[in-house]
Scaffold this motif. Structure first.
Motif, short mmCIF file in Angstrom:
data_model
loop_
_atom_site.label_atom_id
_atom_site.label_comp_id
_atom_site.label_asym_id
_atom_site.label_seq_id
_atom_site.Cartn_x
_atom_site.Cartn_y
_atom_site.Cartn_z
N TYR A 233 -4.51 1.64 5.77
CA TYR A 233 -5.65 1.29 4.92
C TYR A 233 -6.90 1.33 5.78
O TYR A 233 -6.96 0.67 6.82
N GLY B 276 -12.56 10.44 2.52
CA GLY B 276 -11.75 9.31 2.09
C GLY B 276 -11.91 8.14 3.03
O GLY B 276 -12.65 8.22 4.01
N ASP B 277 -11.22 7.02 2.73
CA ASP B 277 -11.50 5.79 3.47
C ASP B 277 -10.92 5.76 4.88
O ASP B 277 -11.18 4.82 5.63
N LEU C 190 0.20 2.61 -3.58
CA LEU C 190 -0.94 3.50 -3.36
C LEU C 190 -0.53 4.79 -2.66
O LEU C 190 -1.36 5.66 -2.45
N ARG C 191 0.74 4.86 -2.28
CA ARG C 191 1.28 6.03 -1.59
C ARG C 191 0.53 6.32 -0.29
O ARG C 191 0.28 7.48 0.05
N ARG C 192 0.10 5.25 0.39
CA ARG C 192 -0.60 5.44 1.66
C ARG C 192 0.42 5.67 2.77
O ARG C 192 1.44 4.99 2.83
N ILE D 283 -14.00 2.06 4.22
CA ILE D 283 -13.35 1.51 3.03
C ILE D 283 -14.32 1.31 1.87
O ILE D 283 -15.47 0.94 2.08
N GLY D 284 -13.81 1.49 0.64
CA GLY D 284 -14.57 1.20 -0.57
C GLY D 284 -14.96 2.47 -1.29
O GLY D 284 -15.21 3.51 -0.66
N VAL D 285 -15.02 2.39 -2.62
CA VAL D 285 -15.32 3.58 -3.42
C VAL D 285 -16.68 4.18 -3.05
O VAL D 285 -16.78 5.40 -2.87
N PRO D 286 -17.76 3.37 -2.88
CA PRO D 286 -19.04 3.98 -2.49
C PRO D 286 -18.96 4.69 -1.14
O PRO D 286 -19.50 5.79 -0.97
N VAL E 84 -16.28 5.98 0.23
CA VAL E 84 -15.46 7.18 0.07
C VAL E 84 -16.29 8.30 -0.57
O VAL E 84 -16.22 9.46 -0.16
N HIS F 121 0.84 -1.21 0.00
CA HIS F 121 0.00 0.00 0.00
C HIS F 121 0.87 1.25 0.00
O HIS F 121 0.54 2.23 -0.66
C1 FAD Z 1 -6.26 -4.10 -3.90
C2 FAD Z 1 -7.48 -3.28 -3.56
C3 FAD Z 1 -8.70 -3.63 -4.09
C4 FAD Z 1 -9.84 -2.88 -3.81
N1 FAD Z 1 -11.03 -3.24 -4.36
C5 FAD Z 1 -12.11 -2.47 -4.16
C6 FAD Z 1 -13.34 -2.79 -4.81
O1 FAD Z 1 -13.45 -3.77 -5.57
N2 FAD Z 1 -14.42 -2.00 -4.56
C7 FAD Z 1 -14.35 -0.91 -3.74
O2 FAD Z 1 -15.36 -0.21 -3.56
N3 FAD Z 1 -13.19 -0.60 -3.11
C8 FAD Z 1 -12.07 -1.35 -3.30
N4 FAD Z 1 -10.90 -1.03 -2.67
C9 FAD Z 1 -10.90 0.08 -1.71
C10 FAD Z 1 -10.86 1.41 -2.41
O3 FAD Z 1 -9.97 1.35 -3.50
C11 FAD Z 1 -10.36 2.47 -1.41
O4 FAD Z 1 -11.13 2.42 -0.20
C12 FAD Z 1 -10.49 3.86 -2.02
O5 FAD Z 1 -9.81 3.95 -3.26
C13 FAD Z 1 -9.89 4.89 -1.07
O6 FAD Z 1 -10.05 6.17 -1.65
P1 FAD Z 1 -9.33 7.40 -0.98
O7 FAD Z 1 -9.62 8.56 -1.90
O8 FAD Z 1 -9.67 7.51 0.46
O9 FAD Z 1 -7.76 7.05 -1.01
P2 FAD Z 1 -6.82 6.70 -2.24
O10 FAD Z 1 -7.59 6.17 -3.40
O11 FAD Z 1 -5.71 5.88 -1.68
O12 FAD Z 1 -6.28 8.14 -2.68
C14 FAD Z 1 -5.33 8.84 -1.92
C15 FAD Z 1 -4.48 9.62 -2.91
O13 FAD Z 1 -3.64 10.53 -2.20
C16 FAD Z 1 -2.37 10.53 -2.81
N5 FAD Z 1 -1.39 11.01 -1.82
C17 FAD Z 1 -0.90 10.38 -0.74
N6 FAD Z 1 -0.04 11.15 -0.07
C18 FAD Z 1 0.00 12.32 -0.75
C19 FAD Z 1 0.71 13.53 -0.55
N7 FAD Z 1 1.52 13.71 0.47
N8 FAD Z 1 0.52 14.52 -1.43
C20 FAD Z 1 -0.32 14.37 -2.47
N9 FAD Z 1 -1.03 13.25 -2.71
C21 FAD Z 1 -0.86 12.23 -1.86
C22 FAD Z 1 -2.15 9.09 -3.23
O14 FAD Z 1 -1.18 9.01 -4.26
C23 FAD Z 1 -3.54 8.71 -3.73
O15 FAD Z 1 -3.73 9.00 -5.11
C24 FAD Z 1 -9.76 -1.75 -2.96
C25 FAD Z 1 -8.50 -1.40 -2.42
C26 FAD Z 1 -7.38 -2.15 -2.71
C27 FAD Z 1 -6.04 -1.74 -2.14
#
Ligand code: FAD
Length: 107
Positions: free
Chosen positions: A44, A69-70, A37-39, A76-79, A81, A33
């Motif tokens: 997570y 965000g998640d 994913l740059r987490r 967790i999950g796109v919906p 978020v 991650h």
């Molecule tokens: C393998 C995997 C499979 C998954 N499958 C599903 C699925 O089938 N269905 C579903 O609904 N969910 C799924 N998920 C969960 C879903 O992808 C996440 O919950 C969701 O993408 C989180 O969104 P977010 O915007 O909170 O974070 P993220 O999508 O992680 O976005 C955070 C962003 O911030 C950026 N960032 C971090 N630090 C910095 C910084 N210092 N400066 C600038 N940018 C930064 C990162 O690069 C990233 O682009 C899955 C996750 C994983 C890992």
């Protein structure tokens, strides 16, 4: 993949599944991650503080700055978020104001 994880996979997929039949094996860990994913430190999901059992909310100590965000409610999950973003939007502007805005742009 560890023995414990394989046992869990075999148990959940039933007797027809065997790890020997598995052609592609990809393991996700906090390091994965962090790298892909740059987490932050491979985190997570909801950033629940030790000793607390509630999801973090969206406000921050900085006025008018909100998180979504998640790592926030509902998790967790796109919906989920997308819902966290909607919750923040509705904290800033009332639902009726959103409706008026959508009417104004013809949606
Ligand atoms: C393998 C995997 C499979 C998954 N499958 C599903 C699925 O089938 N269905 C579903 O609904 N969910 C799924 N998920 C969960 C879903 O992808 C996440 O919950 C969701 O993408 C989180 O969104 P977010 O915007 O909170 O974070 P993220 O999508 O992680 O976005 C955070 C962003 O911030 C950026 N960032 C971090 N630090 C910095 C910084 N210092 N400066 C600038 N940018 C930064 C990162 O690069 C990233 O682009 C899955 C996750 C994983 C890992």
């Amino acid at each position: 993949m560890g023995q414990v994880m394989w046992k869990a996979v075999e148990r959940s997929l039933g007797p027809g599944f065997s790890r020997d039949k598995c052609e592609v094996k990809l393991v996700g860990t906090p390091l994965t991650h962090q790298r892909f994913l740059r987490r932050n430190r491979g985190t997570y999901g909801p950033a629940i503080e030790a000793g607390k059992d509630s999801f973090p909310g969206h406000p921050t100590p900085i006025p008018q700055l909100y998180c979504c965000g998640d790592s926030t409610f509902p998790g967790i999950g796109v919906p989920a978020v997308a819902a966290s973003g909607a919750i923040v939007a509705n904290s800033l502007v009332s639902v009726s104001q959103h409706s008026q805005l959508l009417d104004a742009v013809g949606i």
